[in-house]
Motif scaffolding. Sequence first.
Motif, PDB file in Angstrom:
ATOM      1  N   UNK A  69       6.864   4.672  -1.661  1.00  0.00           N
ATOM      2  CA  UNK A  69       7.846   3.909  -1.538  1.00  0.00           C
ATOM      3  C   UNK A  69       8.642   4.004  -2.917  1.00  0.00           C
ATOM      4  N   UNK A  70       9.826   3.424  -2.973  1.00  0.00           N
ATOM      5  CA  UNK A  70      10.388   3.411  -4.308  1.00  0.00           C
ATOM      6  C   UNK A  70      11.718   2.261  -4.106  1.00  0.00           C
ATOM      7  N   UNK A  71      11.858   1.387  -4.960  1.00  0.00           N
ATOM      8  CA  UNK A  71      12.923   0.496  -4.924  1.00  0.00           C
ATOM      9  C   UNK A  71      14.111   0.997  -5.387  1.00  0.00           C
ATOM     10  N   UNK A  72      14.249   2.153  -5.948  1.00  0.00           N
ATOM     11  CA  UNK A  72      15.573   2.676  -6.240  1.00  0.00           C
ATOM     12  C   UNK A  72      16.437   1.681  -7.125  1.00  0.00           C
ATOM     13  N   UNK A  73      16.100   1.112  -7.852  1.00  0.00           N
ATOM     14  CA  UNK A  73      16.994   0.361  -8.854  1.00  0.00           C
ATOM     15  C   UNK A  73      17.120  -1.170  -8.447  1.00  0.00           C
ATOM     16  N   UNK A  74      16.297  -1.350  -7.263  1.00  0.00           N
ATOM     17  CA  UNK A  74      16.504  -2.713  -6.921  1.00  0.00           C
ATOM     18  C   UNK A  74      15.152  -3.526  -7.748  1.00  0.00           C
ATOM     19  N   UNK A  75      15.296  -4.977  -7.977  1.00  0.00           N
ATOM     20  CA  UNK A  75      14.200  -5.380  -8.701  1.00  0.00           C
ATOM     21  C   UNK A  75      12.863  -5.060  -8.097  1.00  0.00           C
ATOM     22  N   UNK A  76      12.116  -4.594  -8.964  1.00  0.00           N
ATOM     23  CA  UNK A  76      10.488  -4.264  -8.358  1.00  0.00           C
ATOM     24  C   UNK A  76      10.138  -5.363  -7.439  1.00  0.00           C
ATOM     25  N   UNK A  77       9.557  -4.725  -6.317  1.00  0.00           N
ATOM     26  CA  UNK A  77       8.866  -5.307  -5.288  1.00  0.00           C
ATOM     27  C   UNK A  77       9.639  -6.037  -4.309  1.00  0.00           C
ATOM     28  N   UNK A  78      11.248  -5.797  -4.349  1.00  0.00           N
ATOM     29  CA  UNK A  78      12.150  -6.567  -3.541  1.00  0.00           C
ATOM     30  C   UNK A  78      12.403  -5.568  -2.581  1.00  0.00           C
ATOM     31  N   UNK A  79      12.285  -4.160  -2.403  1.00  0.00           N
ATOM     32  CA  UNK A  79      12.980  -3.328  -1.331  1.00  0.00           C
ATOM     33  C   UNK A  79      11.999  -2.192  -0.911  1.00  0.00           C
ATOM     34  N   UNK A  80      11.261  -1.456  -1.673  1.00  0.00           N
ATOM     35  CA  UNK A  80      10.330  -0.468  -0.956  1.00  0.00           C
ATOM     36  C   UNK A  80       9.052  -1.270  -0.517  1.00  0.00           C
ATOM     37  N   UNK A  81       8.588  -1.963  -1.131  1.00  0.00           N
ATOM     38  CA  UNK A  81       7.124  -2.678  -0.870  1.00  0.00           C
ATOM     39  C   UNK A  81       7.609  -3.463   0.630  1.00  0.00           C
ATOM     40  N   UNK A  82       8.739  -4.087   0.891  1.00  0.00           N
ATOM     41  CA  UNK A  82       8.712  -4.854   2.096  1.00  0.00           C
ATOM     42  C   UNK A  82       9.117  -3.951   2.911  1.00  0.00           C
ATOM     43  N   UNK A  83       9.594  -2.776   2.592  1.00  0.00           N
ATOM     44  CA  UNK A  83       9.903  -1.855   3.777  1.00  0.00           C
ATOM     45  C   UNK A  83       8.554  -1.102   4.116  1.00  0.00           C
ATOM     46  N   UNK A  84       7.905  -0.838   3.206  1.00  0.00           N
ATOM     47  CA  UNK A  84       6.524  -0.111   3.440  1.00  0.00           C
ATOM     48  C   UNK A  84       5.698  -1.230   4.601  1.00  0.00           C
ATOM     49  N   UNK A  85       5.873  -2.477   4.042  1.00  0.00           N
ATOM     50  CA  UNK A  85       4.871  -3.556   4.911  1.00  0.00           C
ATOM     51  C   UNK A  85       5.372  -3.782   6.344  1.00  0.00           C
ATOM     52  N   UNK A  86       6.715  -3.337   6.591  1.00  0.00           N
ATOM     53  CA  UNK A  86       7.094  -3.433   7.787  1.00  0.00           C
ATOM     54  C   UNK A  86       6.783  -2.175   8.586  1.00  0.00           C
TER      55      UNK A  86
END
Length: 206
Positions: A69-86
């Motif tokens: 996963x990657x947040x690609x510049x969004x604050x850490x943990x706010x984008x890639x992690x929830x996407x992967x969780x889904x």
Amino acid sequence: MSDRYPIPAARHQAELEVQRSRFIAVVDPATDVATARALLQELRAAHPGANHHVHAFRVGFGASLTEGMSDDGEPPGTAGRPSLAVLAGSGLGDVALVTVRYFGGVKLGTGGLVRAYTQAAQAVLEGLPRAWRERRSRLRLGLAYPNYEPLRRLLDQAGAEVLEQDFGAEVTVLVELPEAGVAGLTAAFEELTAGRGRWEPSDREG
């Protein structure tokens, strides 16, 4: 563990707007990490003006699962992690997700970003067509020439596909078959060769 697991049957896209930010989520089948990353590069090229291209993927299934996963510049943990969780909650394997964000001028905050990326992932999965992939294994078999024709009959009965053959001092055959049939095939192989044949697992596919 089941010998089958769900995968995307085709590419699917969904779009939503949150506080004037536009989120475009795309899910595609990905049987390896290179394919998952290729989807990211494709969407970067298709949306060069977007502010973020967030990605998450799950390649394989069960013990052979690889995630990224990657947040690609969004604050850490706010984008890639929830996407992967889904994705993880969906039970899918061999799946890649990229969410493109066009910033709309209103900051969402960390909690708002987590909700927005979660909603985007849920939205694209909601209408995703699904298929099933069978867990498969590869075996490399070595045996004497007189056992070759009987082996081919065993392989047909087991639903095994011959991938490679080498006719040297002995016959070496690389086969792929449903994981559930491995125990039965190896037992029959041992009986056919009176224990003088050799077999070993190769890289598992599927």
